[in-house]
Design an enzyme around this catalytic site. Structure first.
Site, short mmCIF file in Angstrom:
data_model
loop_
_atom_site.label_atom_id
_atom_site.label_comp_id
_atom_site.label_asym_id
_atom_site.label_seq_id
_atom_site.Cartn_x
_atom_site.Cartn_y
_atom_site.Cartn_z
N HIS A 160 0.84 -1.20 0.00
CA HIS A 160 0.00 0.00 0.00
C HIS A 160 0.87 1.24 0.00
O HIS A 160 2.04 1.21 0.36
CB HIS A 160 -0.94 0.01 1.21
CG HIS A 160 -0.28 0.37 2.50
ND1 HIS A 160 -0.16 1.68 2.95
CD2 HIS A 160 0.33 -0.39 3.44
CE1 HIS A 160 0.47 1.69 4.12
NE2 HIS A 160 0.79 0.44 4.43
N CYS A 161 0.27 2.37 -0.45
CA CYS A 161 0.93 3.67 -0.36
C CYS A 161 0.02 4.58 0.47
O CYS A 161 -0.64 4.12 1.39
CB CYS A 161 1.21 4.24 -1.73
SG CYS A 161 -0.28 4.55 -2.69
N THR A 162 -0.03 5.85 0.15
CA THR A 162 -0.78 6.79 0.97
C THR A 162 -2.28 6.56 0.92
O THR A 162 -2.97 6.72 1.93
CB THR A 162 -0.49 8.24 0.51
OG1 THR A 162 0.93 8.40 0.42
CG2 THR A 162 -1.05 9.24 1.49
N ARG A 212 -3.89 3.94 -1.46
CA ARG A 212 -4.40 2.78 -2.20
C ARG A 212 -3.65 1.49 -1.88
O ARG A 212 -2.47 1.50 -1.56
CB ARG A 212 -4.34 3.04 -3.71
CG ARG A 212 -2.96 3.35 -4.23
CD ARG A 212 -3.04 3.98 -5.63
NE ARG A 212 -1.74 4.23 -6.20
CZ ARG A 212 -0.98 5.27 -5.89
NH1 ARG A 212 -1.38 6.16 -5.01
NH2 ARG A 212 0.19 5.45 -6.47
#
Length: 631
Positions: A30-32, A34
């Site tokens: 995951h990122c910020t 999504r």
């Protein structure tokens, strides 16, 4: 369990179920905003079902990788999805490792490349007598070219901390301790004593024995140290007053991470490196051909993970004891295998001026023995050229091993190393074998790379990740979430802002976005909107879309110095435009001929209005193709 946690756990279970269960999920990151879920197979209607979940903003599919946008709640959802999947496979970990390494090395590739060329030229000038090595001129130029290699841990401390999400200054502090003059002097003194059979006293840190190592030019210790320190930063209590937190984090870095690096991380990486080196030497005595094959194939892999330096103490010892070394000649094909692969990329992309410029520089650097720019900037991101370089080198090194080529002195492994293979009694067949084996390696790497490396442009045109349509959807709280896209106003090669040779743009002070190295001199409208303002020299324009996206496009770097020469404005401030309309014409050849960097930053200046700004993953982009996605 609290109600909120139960909700996210239920959402995670629903997503897992719609994706075909844990056995169908290869990996999840995951990122910020999504989740990125890699699947073995995408079930029918999975994307539609997940899109209809209350807290899911959007779902995007890219060849088996499903991106699920859930906004700022992504961490909570991830914590419940990750334990529900099977163990991540080897392919996932290798790709993740390569991606992280590339991100860490990318910002320093150009300076590595130039420094490598400088060192090679200085070595050449010194050997042919054009420049006296005992002069101030040589000394200053050598220190300039060698500094990035000697202080490589400091550069990597900064970039790795930034990539891993920590404070880059802490990474610099840790690396500074590793290459501190006192540490290096003590490590060199102990090494000298060991080489001459002189016992050296053991020093202790709070009762624990210290193993002094010269960490200059090393890679692995600082990477693990910064990784550990980033983890330490993230567990620091956040409920304390800000002034206390700002003191605690650097205190933990200096009093915990630095000692652990010297006591645990450094010695373990050194032990592993020495074990690899000793295993190679043992195998050579058993079977030179097999050893050459393995060393040629794996040497650049050792360079990537940063333990290649471990072989050099053994080489030094071999020359000191026997007068020659049999390991270092095996490394020459490995170097020129990457050179050949880089050359293959250059030939394959000769029509692309921007790719041609950097790849040519990386190829030249590789000739002088510095393969990092070729590996991290050209071959490794494309994967196949790196593999072809290693495969070709395995055959070349096998031939060199079978002819028992020896090195009678040590120096920078490069084009000039063949002179070190000539015995005292004169030129012999072993030297000929080393030269022919290296030429064969280069030719094979060029051919394999040129013929079998996939065409990136053709692949990118079929990429699904950028096919994101703007739409509105209500989340579970009734908020109206917008997803908008910015199309490419230029045709050329996209690159991250971190690679832009201007700290104002690279630091994202003005805004987030991407940059493009254009291949044509027309700037088109990336959406429907109006012109907010145009800089008087016509090299920079501010646009506002009908949906409120504020975009700054700055054509080239330092082009303000041209005072508008080479730029033709086709629209006036305040005028409206439609997508694809020509806004500015600029003379690309004129900019290049006058020495200007044509890299064009494209920035969303009101980026704080969006949860996330997703840049394209394409390696080449045409007009009108999706460039940025704003959530």
């Amino acid at each position: 369990m609290p109600k909120q946690s139960s909700y996210y756990e239920h959402l995670a279970c629903q997503i897992t179920e719609f994706l075909g269960g844990k056995k169908n999920i290869v990996s999840v990151t995951h990122c910020t905003t999504r989740l990125r879920v890699k699947l073995k197979k995408i079930p029918n209607e999975a994307i539609e079902k997940i899109t209809n979940l209350s807290d899911v903003i959007s779902v995007m599919n890219s060849g088996g990788v499903v991106q699920i946008v859930v906004g700022t709640k992504v961490e909570e959802v991830y914590q419940y999805i990750a334990p529900n999947i099977d163990a991540r496979n080897t392919h996932y970990y290798i790709n993740s490792l390569l991606h992280t390494i590339i991100e860490i090395f990318t910002p320093i590739l150009w300076i590595l490349s130039v420094a490598g060329i400088m060192k090679g030229l200085l070595f050449l000038f010194g050997n042919v007598g054009w420049l006296d090595v005992d002069t101030g001129t040589y000394r200053i130029l050598f220190s300039a070219s060698d500094s990035i290699f000697f202080f490589l841990p400091i550069f990597l401390g900064y970039t790795s901390s930034k990539v891993l999400g920590g404070n880059p200054l802490f990474g610099i502090a840790i690396a500074g301790a590793l290459v501190h003059p006192d540490i290096i002097q003590q490590a060199n003194s102990i090494f000298y004593q060991e080489m001459n059979g002189i016992p050296s006293p053991t020093e202790y840190f709070l009762g624990l024995p210290i193993q002094y190592v010269n960490y200059s030019a090393s890679v692995i210790p600082i990477l693990f140290a910064t990784w550990f320190n980033v983890k330490l930063e993230k567990i620091t209590p956040t409920y304390c007053p800000e002034v206390i937190t700002k003191m605690i984090r650097p205190l933990l870095c200096l009093t915990i991470t630095v000692p652990i690096t010297f006591l645990v991380i450094g010695p373990l990486s050194t032990l592993f490196a020495k074990s690899v080196a000793e295993a190679i030497l043992y195998l050579y005595h058993v079977s030179p051909g097999i050893t050459g094959f393995l060393v040629g194939a794996l040497w650049q892999v050792l360079v990537v993970i940063g333990i290649h330096w471990s072989l050099f103490p053994i080489a030094i010892s071999n020359i000191a004891v026997t007068g020659y070394d049999v390991i270092s000649p095996l490394l020459i094909p490995a170097i020129f295998g990457q050179f050949g692969a880089c050359l293959g990329v250059l030939i394959k992309n000769w029509q692309d001026k921007k790719i041609r410029g950097y790849v040519a520089s990386a190829s030249l650097t590789a000739i002088f023995g510095v393969t990092e720019p070729a590996i991290y900037g050209v071959n490794l991101p494309r994967k196949w050229p790196f593999i072809f370089g290693c495969v070709s080198a395995s055959l070349g090194s096998c031939i060199i091993a079978l002819f028992h080529v020896k090195s009678f002195s040590l120096g920078v492994l490069s084009l000039f190393s063949f002179a070190q293979f000539i015995p005292q009694n004169g030129y012999d067949t072993s030297v000929t074998a080393s030269i022919l084996a290296t030429l064969m390696t280069i030719i094979l790497a060029v051919i394999l790379t040129y013929l079998f490396t996939p065409d990136v442009r053709k692949q990118n045109k079929n990429t699904e990740i950028d096919n994101i349509e703007s739409f509105h959807q209500e989340d579970c709280l009734g908020n109206h979430t917008k997803i908008q896209k910015v199309l490419s106003p230029l045709q050329g090669t996209p690159l991250p802002l971190s690679l832009v040779e201007d700290t104002t743009f690279a630091s994202e002070i003005i805004g987030q976005g991407i940059a493009i190295r254009p291949e044509s001199g027309i700037l088109r409208a990336p959406f429907d909107g109006k012109v907010e303002s145009v800089f008087r020299t016509r090299h920079s324009i501010c646009l506002v879309s009908n949906q409120g996206v504020e975009l700054l496009i700055h054509i080239g770097l330092e082009t303000v110095k041209l005072q508008g020469k080479g730029f033709e404005l086709l629209i006036s401030p305040g005028e409206t435009f439609i997508t694809g309309q020509e806004l500015i014409k600029f003379d690309l050849e004129f900019l290049i001929e006058n020495g200007f960097d044509t890299t064009t930053p494209i920035l969303v200046t009101n980026c704080t209005n969006y949860l996330d700004i997703i840049a394209t993953h394409r390696e080449y982009i045409e007009y009108g193709e999706p460039l940025l996605t704003l959530i």
